[in-house]
Design a protein around this motif. Sequence first.
Motif, PDB file in Angstrom:
ATOM      1  N   ILE A  18       0.832  -1.195   0.000  1.00  0.00           N
ATOM      2  CA  ILE A  18       0.000   0.000   0.000  1.00  0.00           C
ATOM      3  C   ILE A  18       0.872   1.253   0.000  1.00  0.00           C
ATOM      4  N   LEU A  67       5.241  -1.128  -7.933  1.00  0.00           N
ATOM      5  CA  LEU A  67       4.194  -2.141  -8.017  1.00  0.00           C
ATOM      6  C   LEU A  67       4.363  -2.966  -9.291  1.00  0.00           C
ATOM      7  N   VAL A  71      -0.273  -6.974  -9.806  1.00  0.00           N
ATOM      8  CA  VAL A  71      -1.220  -6.061  -9.168  1.00  0.00           C
ATOM      9  C   VAL A  71      -2.188  -5.503 -10.201  1.00  0.00           C
ATOM     10  N   VAL A  72      -1.669  -5.186 -11.386  1.00  0.00           N
ATOM     11  CA  VAL A  72      -2.543  -4.699 -12.453  1.00  0.00           C
ATOM     12  C   VAL A  72      -3.589  -5.754 -12.777  1.00  0.00           C
ATOM     13  N   GLY A  75      -6.059  -6.119 -10.027  1.00  0.00           N
ATOM     14  CA  GLY A  75      -6.982  -4.992 -10.049  1.00  0.00           C
ATOM     15  C   GLY A  75      -8.072  -5.196 -11.079  1.00  0.00           C
ATOM     16  N   LEU A  82     -16.214  -6.974  -7.864  1.00  0.00           N
ATOM     17  CA  LEU A  82     -16.929  -6.170  -6.879  1.00  0.00           C
ATOM     18  C   LEU A  82     -18.333  -5.859  -7.349  1.00  0.00           C
ATOM     19  N   GLU A 109     -13.369   6.256   0.971  1.00  0.00           N
ATOM     20  CA  GLU A 109     -12.281   5.317   1.251  1.00  0.00           C
ATOM     21  C   GLU A 109     -11.268   6.052   2.098  1.00  0.00           C
ATOM     22  N   LEU A 114     -12.961   7.560  -3.630  1.00  0.00           N
ATOM     23  CA  LEU A 114     -12.363   6.628  -4.589  1.00  0.00           C
ATOM     24  C   LEU A 114     -13.315   6.385  -5.750  1.00  0.00           C
ATOM     25  N   SER A 129     -11.041   4.564 -13.059  1.00  0.00           N
ATOM     26  CA  SER A 129     -11.317   3.792 -11.862  1.00  0.00           C
ATOM     27  C   SER A 129     -10.055   3.618 -11.042  1.00  0.00           C
ATOM     28  N   GLY A 130     -10.208   3.650  -9.730  1.00  0.00           N
ATOM     29  CA  GLY A 130      -9.081   3.402  -8.865  1.00  0.00           C
ATOM     30  C   GLY A 130      -8.403   4.667  -8.392  1.00  0.00           C
TER      31      GLY A 130
ATOM     32  N   LEU B  50      -5.236 -10.099   5.492  1.00  0.00           N
ATOM     33  CA  LEU B  50      -5.381  -9.329   4.251  1.00  0.00           C
ATOM     34  C   LEU B  50      -6.626  -8.451   4.309  1.00  0.00           C
ATOM     35  N   ARG B  53      -6.332  -4.991   5.795  1.00  0.00           N
ATOM     36  CA  ARG B  53      -5.744  -3.978   4.917  1.00  0.00           C
ATOM     37  C   ARG B  53      -6.620  -3.694   3.701  1.00  0.00           C
ATOM     38  N   LEU B  55      -7.351  -5.657   1.309  1.00  0.00           N
ATOM     39  CA  LEU B  55      -6.945  -6.344   0.082  1.00  0.00           C
ATOM     40  C   LEU B  55      -7.965  -7.406  -0.309  1.00  0.00           C
ATOM     41  N   GLU B  57     -12.153  -8.854   0.783  1.00  0.00           N
ATOM     42  CA  GLU B  57     -13.372  -8.599   1.530  1.00  0.00           C
ATOM     43  C   GLU B  57     -14.056  -9.933   1.781  1.00  0.00           C
ATOM     44  N   LEU B  67     -11.702 -10.364  -3.748  1.00  0.00           N
ATOM     45  CA  LEU B  67     -10.706  -9.295  -3.748  1.00  0.00           C
ATOM     46  C   LEU B  67     -11.333  -7.996  -3.260  1.00  0.00           C
ATOM     47  N   GLY B  68     -10.529  -7.171  -2.613  1.00  0.00           N
ATOM     48  CA  GLY B  68     -11.051  -5.968  -1.985  1.00  0.00           C
ATOM     49  C   GLY B  68     -10.749  -4.697  -2.758  1.00  0.00           C
ATOM     50  N   LEU B  69     -11.265  -3.604  -2.223  1.00  0.00           N
ATOM     51  CA  LEU B  69     -11.116  -2.327  -2.912  1.00  0.00           C
ATOM     52  C   LEU B  69      -9.682  -1.844  -2.947  1.00  0.00           C
ATOM     53  N   ALA B  70      -8.901  -2.189  -1.922  1.00  0.00           N
ATOM     54  CA  ALA B  70      -7.505  -1.757  -1.923  1.00  0.00           C
ATOM     55  C   ALA B  70      -6.789  -2.282  -3.155  1.00  0.00           C
ATOM     56  N   VAL B  71      -7.193  -3.458  -3.614  1.00  0.00           N
ATOM     57  CA  VAL B  71      -6.580  -4.026  -4.813  1.00  0.00           C
ATOM     58  C   VAL B  71      -6.934  -3.196  -6.046  1.00  0.00           C
ATOM     59  N   VAL B  72      -8.175  -2.751  -6.090  1.00  0.00           N
ATOM     60  CA  VAL B  72      -8.579  -1.895  -7.206  1.00  0.00           C
ATOM     61  C   VAL B  72      -7.733  -0.637  -7.225  1.00  0.00           C
ATOM     62  N   ARG B  73      -7.593  -0.066  -6.049  1.00  0.00           N
ATOM     63  CA  ARG B  73      -6.828   1.169  -5.970  1.00  0.00           C
ATOM     64  C   ARG B  73      -5.365   0.936  -6.319  1.00  0.00           C
ATOM     65  N   LEU B  74      -4.807  -0.137  -5.771  1.00  0.00           N
ATOM     66  CA  LEU B  74      -3.414  -0.469  -6.100  1.00  0.00           C
ATOM     67  C   LEU B  74      -3.257  -0.670  -7.598  1.00  0.00           C
ATOM     68  N   GLY B  75      -4.210  -1.367  -8.187  1.00  0.00           N
ATOM     69  CA  GLY B  75      -4.144  -1.596  -9.627  1.00  0.00           C
ATOM     70  C   GLY B  75      -4.100  -0.287 -10.390  1.00  0.00           C
ATOM     71  N   GLY B  76      -4.914   0.670  -9.940  1.00  0.00           N
ATOM     72  CA  GLY B  76      -4.898   1.985 -10.571  1.00  0.00           C
ATOM     73  C   GLY B  76      -3.545   2.648 -10.442  1.00  0.00           C
TER      74      GLY B  76
END
Lengths: 255, 255
Positions: A18, A67, A71-72, A75, A82, A109, A114, A129-130, B50, B53, B55, B57, B67-76
Amino acid sequence: MLDGNAVRSVDRAASLLIALGESQGEAGVTELARRLGLHKSTASRLLATLQKRGLVEQDDDSGKYRLGLAVVRLGGHAERTLDLRSIALSELESLARNVKETTTLEILEGDTVLTIAYSDASGMGRDRSGRSSPLHATAPGKVLLANQPERDVIRLSKVGFTPYTSHTIVRVDLLLEELARVRKRGFATAFGEFEQSVNAIAVPVYDQRTSVVAALEVRASGNRILPSRVPELVERARDAAAVITERIGGVVAPV
Amino acid sequence: MLDGNAVRSVDRAASLLIALGESQGEAGVTELARRLGLHKSTASRLLATLQKRGLVEQDDDSGKYRLGLAVVRLGGHAERTLDLRSIALSELESLARNVKETTTLEILEGDTVLTIAYSDASGMGRDRSGRSSPLHATAPGKVLLANQPERDVIRLSKVGFTPYTSHTIVRVDLLLEELARVRKRGFATAFGEFEQSVNAIAVPVYDQRTSVVAALEVRASGNRILPSRVPELVERARDAAAVITERIGGVVAPV
DNA sequence: TACGTCGTTCCGCTGGATGGGACTAAGGGC
DNA sequence: GCCCTTAGTCCCATCCAGCGGAACGACGTA
């Protein structure tokens, strides 16, 4: 932070991921270790482990980390998994076509807003997004903030509100007034408060139990959204939000 | 799999994340534990960590994880961090506008081809970055496979080539012939080999040292790409690929 | 050359992660 | 209704894996 039953090394590794996301671009082992209060040998080991799975990559020259592609990919998977996102997307798209502007769905978030879904009428835009945006300077941010306890606004004001443009609201008393207006009218506007030439409106998206779970935004650059057009956009946005509420049926990604 | 100096629990947690990504939607603790050879209490603990954090849900009702929202954000974040992607995107967009079709940039990722950038001329399409496609049935897959040692093709053939449509090449000898053709001509085609009504061409993207780092694809649904149009598309795609090569300057995300 | 800084590796110690098993809750079949 | 299976979580004694201190090699700089 780390309560009872959690695996320490995994928690630390997650923090590293993170933190690596928050630092734009690359970050060094020593820097990350210092930021998270870890020994640098520990950080190095954890990062090496993450690298084996492709979650982070190491620059060959500088030795710094960023990263990774996994991770991509994750994501991408997560976006499709979701609930709220996939359900909302078709509504966003049809709204975007109708009003011929960009529409997004945003959730709270942490202390930011977010973007979890995005649709772009004009065509070539990147899916945003993201991304995270500030709460006090965006229309969806105000909608979400207006439905949080006032003490959260006070707490945020201690850190201070960044003045992105000359129109950004930075005084806490004025922001509280603005949030009261948002609650009363049921929508928020932001005219050049975050990016100079971007105007936007946002309405709340409720779940079945009438609590606000997201904000739906209509945004356009420059002078495409003038005050005179706001009522029409708000009405259409509310219709779309109502459809989303109906479809999510109470099942919303917990935040 | 797990060589010498790596943190076991972190490695396991990373596997869980990736496994959760591969299983579309949700997956249960027991199922994941079995798939990875973990004790279910271990999997439960790692997932709980996880979750703290964001990552992953957990579904309130079924208890399953996603998979969680943090992953979406990380992907972005990761998308914006990775070099090749951002550099290539503007080229993809201009090519998409010129030929009025969808363009993508794809790289080799394990035994699949991963979309790392996407541009859509027609407008409302979703960004498909992060998706994986098969190597043997797509134009970019063939380009990338044509630049891998032949033993990799043989190895893949042991698992078998899924016949997505009646045009998919499934016999290893025919595929090897096709790859030789790709090498000779410097581009690949795929006419309804993965999705029935999708035709595509792809050309290699080189780095400064003339090794292939990615494949650039032009794709269209239905009969928008006929054999007669292939030479023109290949030429334009090559121009775009050359610009990308020039701009990445040898700095390419290692895979 | 001497220094500071970087990321990595080595190693002995110890406390945290592990997995067996108990526990509880929610279906499904009869 | 009952039983049986399956789910995910919790508890605890064991022990090994992760920890941090320190040394190392590579690099850039004064």
